[in-house]
Design a protein around this motif. Structure first.
Motif, mmCIF file in Angstrom:
data_model
loop_
_atom_site.group_PDB
_atom_site.id
_atom_site.type_symbol
_atom_site.label_atom_id
_atom_site.label_comp_id
_atom_site.label_asym_id
_atom_site.label_seq_id
_atom_site.Cartn_x
_atom_site.Cartn_y
_atom_site.Cartn_z
ATOM 1 N N SER A 31 0.830 -1.215 0.000
ATOM 2 C CA SER A 31 0.000 0.000 0.000
ATOM 3 C C SER A 31 0.857 1.254 0.000
ATOM 4 O O SER A 31 0.563 2.233 -0.708
ATOM 5 C CB SER A 31 -0.929 0.001 1.222
ATOM 6 N N PHE A 32 1.934 1.239 0.797
ATOM 7 C CA PHE A 32 2.826 2.394 0.844
ATOM 8 C C PHE A 32 3.516 2.599 -0.504
ATOM 9 O O PHE A 32 3.640 3.728 -0.996
ATOM 10 C CB PHE A 32 3.867 2.206 1.941
ATOM 11 N N ILE A 33 3.960 1.502 -1.117
ATOM 12 C CA ILE A 33 4.613 1.598 -2.427
ATOM 13 C C ILE A 33 3.654 2.189 -3.454
ATOM 14 O O ILE A 33 4.019 3.081 -4.233
ATOM 15 C CB ILE A 33 5.104 0.206 -2.879
ATOM 16 N N ALA A 34 2.406 1.738 -3.443
ATOM 17 C CA ALA A 34 1.421 2.254 -4.389
ATOM 18 C C ALA A 34 1.183 3.741 -4.187
ATOM 19 O O ALA A 34 1.052 4.508 -5.159
ATOM 20 C CB ALA A 34 0.112 1.474 -4.243
ATOM 21 N N ASP A 220 32.452 8.350 1.744
ATOM 22 C CA ASP A 220 31.488 8.748 0.719
ATOM 23 C C ASP A 220 30.322 7.771 0.603
ATOM 24 O O ASP A 220 29.546 7.852 -0.350
ATOM 25 C CB ASP A 220 32.196 8.847 -0.645
ATOM 26 N N THR A 221 30.203 6.857 1.579
ATOM 27 C CA THR A 221 29.192 5.804 1.493
ATOM 28 C C THR A 221 28.141 5.975 2.588
ATOM 29 O O THR A 221 28.472 6.196 3.754
ATOM 30 C CB THR A 221 29.835 4.414 1.621
ATOM 31 N N THR A 222 26.891 5.862 2.206
ATOM 32 C CA THR A 222 25.759 5.927 3.137
ATOM 33 C C THR A 222 25.194 4.524 3.333
ATOM 34 O O THR A 222 25.008 3.781 2.363
ATOM 35 C CB THR A 222 24.673 6.868 2.595
ATOM 36 N N ILE A 223 24.918 4.162 4.595
ATOM 37 C CA ILE A 223 24.374 2.838 4.925
ATOM 38 C C ILE A 223 22.970 3.007 5.498
ATOM 39 O O ILE A 223 22.756 3.783 6.426
ATOM 40 C CB ILE A 223 25.255 2.107 5.954
ATOM 41 N N CYS A 224 22.016 2.240 4.957
ATOM 42 C CA CYS A 224 20.630 2.259 5.434
ATOM 43 C C CYS A 224 20.165 0.824 5.680
ATOM 44 O O CYS A 224 20.678 -0.115 5.082
ATOM 45 C CB CYS A 224 19.708 2.911 4.400
ATOM 46 N N ALA A 225 19.185 0.666 6.562
ATOM 47 C CA ALA A 225 18.583 -0.645 6.800
ATOM 48 C C ALA A 225 17.250 -0.463 7.497
ATOM 49 O O ALA A 225 17.071 0.479 8.281
ATOM 50 C CB ALA A 225 19.507 -1.535 7.638
ATOM 51 N N ALA A 226 16.316 -1.400 7.243
ATOM 52 C CA ALA A 226 14.932 -1.226 7.691
ATOM 53 C C ALA A 226 14.459 -2.293 8.671
ATOM 54 O O ALA A 226 13.280 -2.627 8.713
ATOM 55 C CB ALA A 226 14.007 -1.179 6.475
ATOM 56 N N ILE A 233 9.643 0.176 6.383
ATOM 57 C CA ILE A 233 10.190 0.184 5.040
ATOM 58 C C ILE A 233 11.157 1.365 4.947
ATOM 59 O O ILE A 233 10.903 2.438 5.525
ATOM 60 C CB ILE A 233 9.104 0.267 3.950
ATOM 61 N N GLY A 234 12.269 1.146 4.292
ATOM 62 C CA GLY A 234 13.235 2.227 4.128
ATOM 63 C C GLY A 234 12.877 3.108 2.943
ATOM 64 O O GLY A 234 12.360 2.629 1.921
ATOM 65 N N LYS A 252 15.303 7.785 5.551
ATOM 66 C CA LYS A 252 14.590 7.521 6.796
ATOM 67 C C LYS A 252 13.945 6.148 6.704
ATOM 68 O O LYS A 252 13.958 5.501 5.642
ATOM 69 C CB LYS A 252 13.523 8.587 7.053
ATOM 70 N N VAL A 253 13.391 5.680 7.809
ATOM 71 C CA VAL A 253 12.573 4.461 7.804
ATOM 72 C C VAL A 253 11.149 4.848 8.192
ATOM 73 O O VAL A 253 10.935 5.744 9.013
ATOM 74 C CB VAL A 253 13.134 3.376 8.740
ATOM 75 N N VAL A 254 10.185 4.169 7.600
ATOM 76 C CA VAL A 254 8.770 4.489 7.799
ATOM 77 C C VAL A 254 8.086 3.295 8.453
ATOM 78 O O VAL A 254 8.101 2.187 7.896
ATOM 79 C CB VAL A 254 8.093 4.811 6.454
ATOM 80 N N PRO A 255 7.478 3.460 9.647
ATOM 81 C CA PRO A 255 6.754 2.334 10.261
ATOM 82 C C PRO A 255 5.533 1.970 9.428
ATOM 83 O O PRO A 255 4.877 2.832 8.841
ATOM 84 C CB PRO A 255 6.366 2.872 11.638
ATOM 85 N N THR A 256 5.235 0.685 9.391
ATOM 86 C CA THR A 256 4.163 0.207 8.512
ATOM 87 C C THR A 256 2.882 -0.177 9.245
ATOM 88 O O THR A 256 1.886 -0.515 8.605
ATOM 89 C CB THR A 256 4.647 -1.032 7.724
ATOM 90 N N SER A 257 2.888 -0.124 10.570
ATOM 91 C CA SER A 257 1.763 -0.664 11.336
ATOM 92 C C SER A 257 0.429 0.003 10.996
ATOM 93 O O SER A 257 -0.625 -0.642 11.062
ATOM 94 C CB SER A 257 2.045 -0.553 12.833
ATOM 95 N N ALA A 258 0.459 1.273 10.652
ATOM 96 C CA ALA A 258 -0.798 1.991 10.403
ATOM 97 C C ALA A 258 -1.321 1.823 8.979
ATOM 98 O O ALA A 258 -2.444 2.235 8.686
ATOM 99 C CB ALA A 258 -0.607 3.480 10.707
ATOM 100 N N PHE A 259 -0.549 1.211 8.097
ATOM 101 C CA PHE A 259 -0.993 1.061 6.712
ATOM 102 C C PHE A 259 -2.068 -0.014 6.613
ATOM 103 O O PHE A 259 -2.051 -1.011 7.347
ATOM 104 C CB PHE A 259 0.156 0.667 5.781
ATOM 105 N N ALA A 260 -2.984 0.169 5.694
ATOM 106 C CA ALA A 260 -3.949 -0.889 5.367
ATOM 107 C C ALA A 260 -3.281 -1.886 4.420
ATOM 108 O O ALA A 260 -2.391 -1.530 3.652
ATOM 109 C CB ALA A 260 -5.182 -0.291 4.719
#
Length: 482
Positions: A31-34, A220-226, A233-234, A252-260
């Motif tokens: 849903s978030f991707i859409a 010069d490198t950025t590290i991310c993880a979700a 989701i990152g 940033k990271v986005v919490p998914t609990s509130a998504f349908a």
């Protein structure tokens, strides 16, 4: 992070990792991707997964051989994924090939996996890929943790991920504006990668379930993880510095609990649940009497598993922790689905050559509540706590009134006293070789792993052995104080 005041987002990169078949969370992520695509347009959004999307503890994944996960990735519009150990090591080579080869509408990239027979990669697997988004050429390399002993048993050759990375980075660097690594190696390796390898702009991490609410910048490198399980989701906005032409990141990271849950994803899950339940309803055996399982002491089903591990590995002794079993079996028909439910862990049989003293230490620990009730996470374990030890080929007398670690009165191996100095062959589980739970069992001098079979396959085999079913009711531990 060197973000210019006039930062202009060129591409929104969305990344997930270690979902482990939390399929409802995958549906929420869809849903978030859409929504991101509706906001920015498909040409400006790139979605990737960094491995361990599959986990065979889930009925839909087990019953579909991972196809439910592929269908969810397709439906959400993922464009690139890499393989984690749960994809690469819990399925046979042919099964995982079948899941991706004709079904995936995304690129599968992993630079350090090749077919053992040919030394080449199968057609469905690429070392890297280049994706063009909104005029940006984004190079993506995938790498996975190099569990060589395990991969070799499944028809794979796994090479050093850093060497594979460097080769791909050198090849791609001049062809792309942004170079991204999808790393299923863990946070320690990701840091080392950023420190030691040149030319990598962005590392998207996985495997150790680390959540980086703020990205780590090394050189010069950025590290991310979700994190894990699709709880986040990152989201990385990618821009280009107008002066240096180097990429800029706002992450940033986005919490998914509130998504349908996305409706199409929910429908995919429901459809696969029905077909998987039907597939797993096949009858494995029929029991004349129930086989109970207990966590805190030996019981028939755990003894049956210990006996099966001994037979499967052709060893002198069988040992397994009772926490591997989440329940017992009732009288009557036993289905594949029931075995999956009571033993969901993707744990393999293992044969050890190990000294008697290390076996004795584990047996003493198995009498202590702090071991029986010890929570275990990872190492393929999908239960809750360690449990005591179920055994086969051993007979033990102990005194529960004695001090801890001094309770064993006598231990016999097939009728002869346990010799602390002697090396024994032990049929057990791969988890113990990772120094998890009963850690003295990791002191083996020789190890042989059995793949792709799981310990629930051992139980299924044992249920067809009438002698084993009869013998599993014989108790092997005796408390002389009672």
């Amino acid at each position: 992070m060197n973000l210019a005041d006039n930062f202009r987002t060129r591409v929104v990169l969305l990344h997930s990792n270690d979902i482990h078949s939390r399929l409802e969370h995958a549906a929420k992520i869809a849903s978030f991707i859409a929504e991101e695509r509706r906001t920015y347009g498909s040409d400006q959004v790139l979605t990737v997964d960094c491995g361990d999307h599959m986990d065979r503890m889930r009925v839909e994944t087990e019953g579909s051989d991972g196809i439910v996960n592929v269908d969810l990735l397709n439906d959400a519009g993922y464009e690139v994924i890499t393989l984690g150990n749960n994809e690469g090591l819990t399925y046979s080579y042919q099964t995982i090939s079948n899941a991706y080869a004709s079904r995936a509408r995304f690129a599968v990239v992993c630079a350090n996996l090749h077919e053992s027979a040919t030394g080449e990669q199968p057609e469905w697997l690429l070392p890297s890929t280049i994706v063009d988004k909104n005029g940006l050429r984004i190079g993506i390399i995938g790498v996975t943790a190099a569990f060589k002993d395990f991969y070799s048993l499944l028809g794979w050759e796994v090479s050093d991920p850093f060497e594979a990375l460097q080769a791909q980075a050198s090849r791609l660097r001049d062809q792309v504006d942004v170079l991204v690594v999808m790393s299923h190696l863990g946070i320690t390796s990701d840091r080392k990668m950023a420190e030691s390898l040149r030319g990598i702009d962005l590392i998207l991490g996985a495997h150790t379930h680390h959540l980086l609410e703020e990205p780590i910048v090394i050189g010069d490198t950025t590290i991310c993880a979700a994190g894990k399980f699709g709880e986040y989701i990152g989201r990385v906005e990618i821009g280009i510095d107008p002066v240096s032409a180097r990429p800029l990141f706002r992450a940033k990271v986005v919490p998914t609990s509130a998504f349908a849950e996305h409706p199409e994803a929910a429908a995919i899950i429901s459809s696969h649940r029905k077909s998987s339940q039907q597939r797993l309803s096949r009858v494995i055996a029929k029991l004349a009497e129930p086989l109970p399982a207990r966590l805190e002491r030996e019981s028939p089903l755990s003894n049956l598993l210990a006996s099966g591990l001994r037979r499967w590995t052709d060893a002198e002794i069988g040992i397994v922790n009772t926490g591997q079993l989440l329940g017992g079996l009732a009288q009557g028909e036993v289905t594949a689905g029931e075995l999956h439910a009571l033993c969901p862990s993707p744990i393999n049989p293992c044969k050890m050559t190990i000294a008697g003293v290390d076996i004795r230490t584990a047996l003493e620990q198995a009498l202590l509540p702090e071991f029986i009730e010890k929570p275990i996470k990872g190492y393929g374990f999908r239960g809750e706590v360690l449990g005591t030890l179920a055994i086969d080929g051993l007979s033990i007398t102990y005194d529960s009134t004695r001090p801890p670690m001094s309770r064993l009165v006598s231990v016999a191996v097939n009728g002869a006293p346990l010799d602390d100095e002697r090396l024994y062959t032990l049929g057990t589980i791969d988890m113990f070789s990772f120094k998890a739970g009963y850690e003295s069992l990791a002191n083996a001098v020789q190890l042989t792993y059995f793949l792709p079979e799981f310990i629930r396959d051992v139980i299924a085999d044992q249920l067809l052995n009438f002698a084993s079913i009869s013998e599993c009711r014989q108790m092997r531990w005796r408390d002389e104080s009672k």
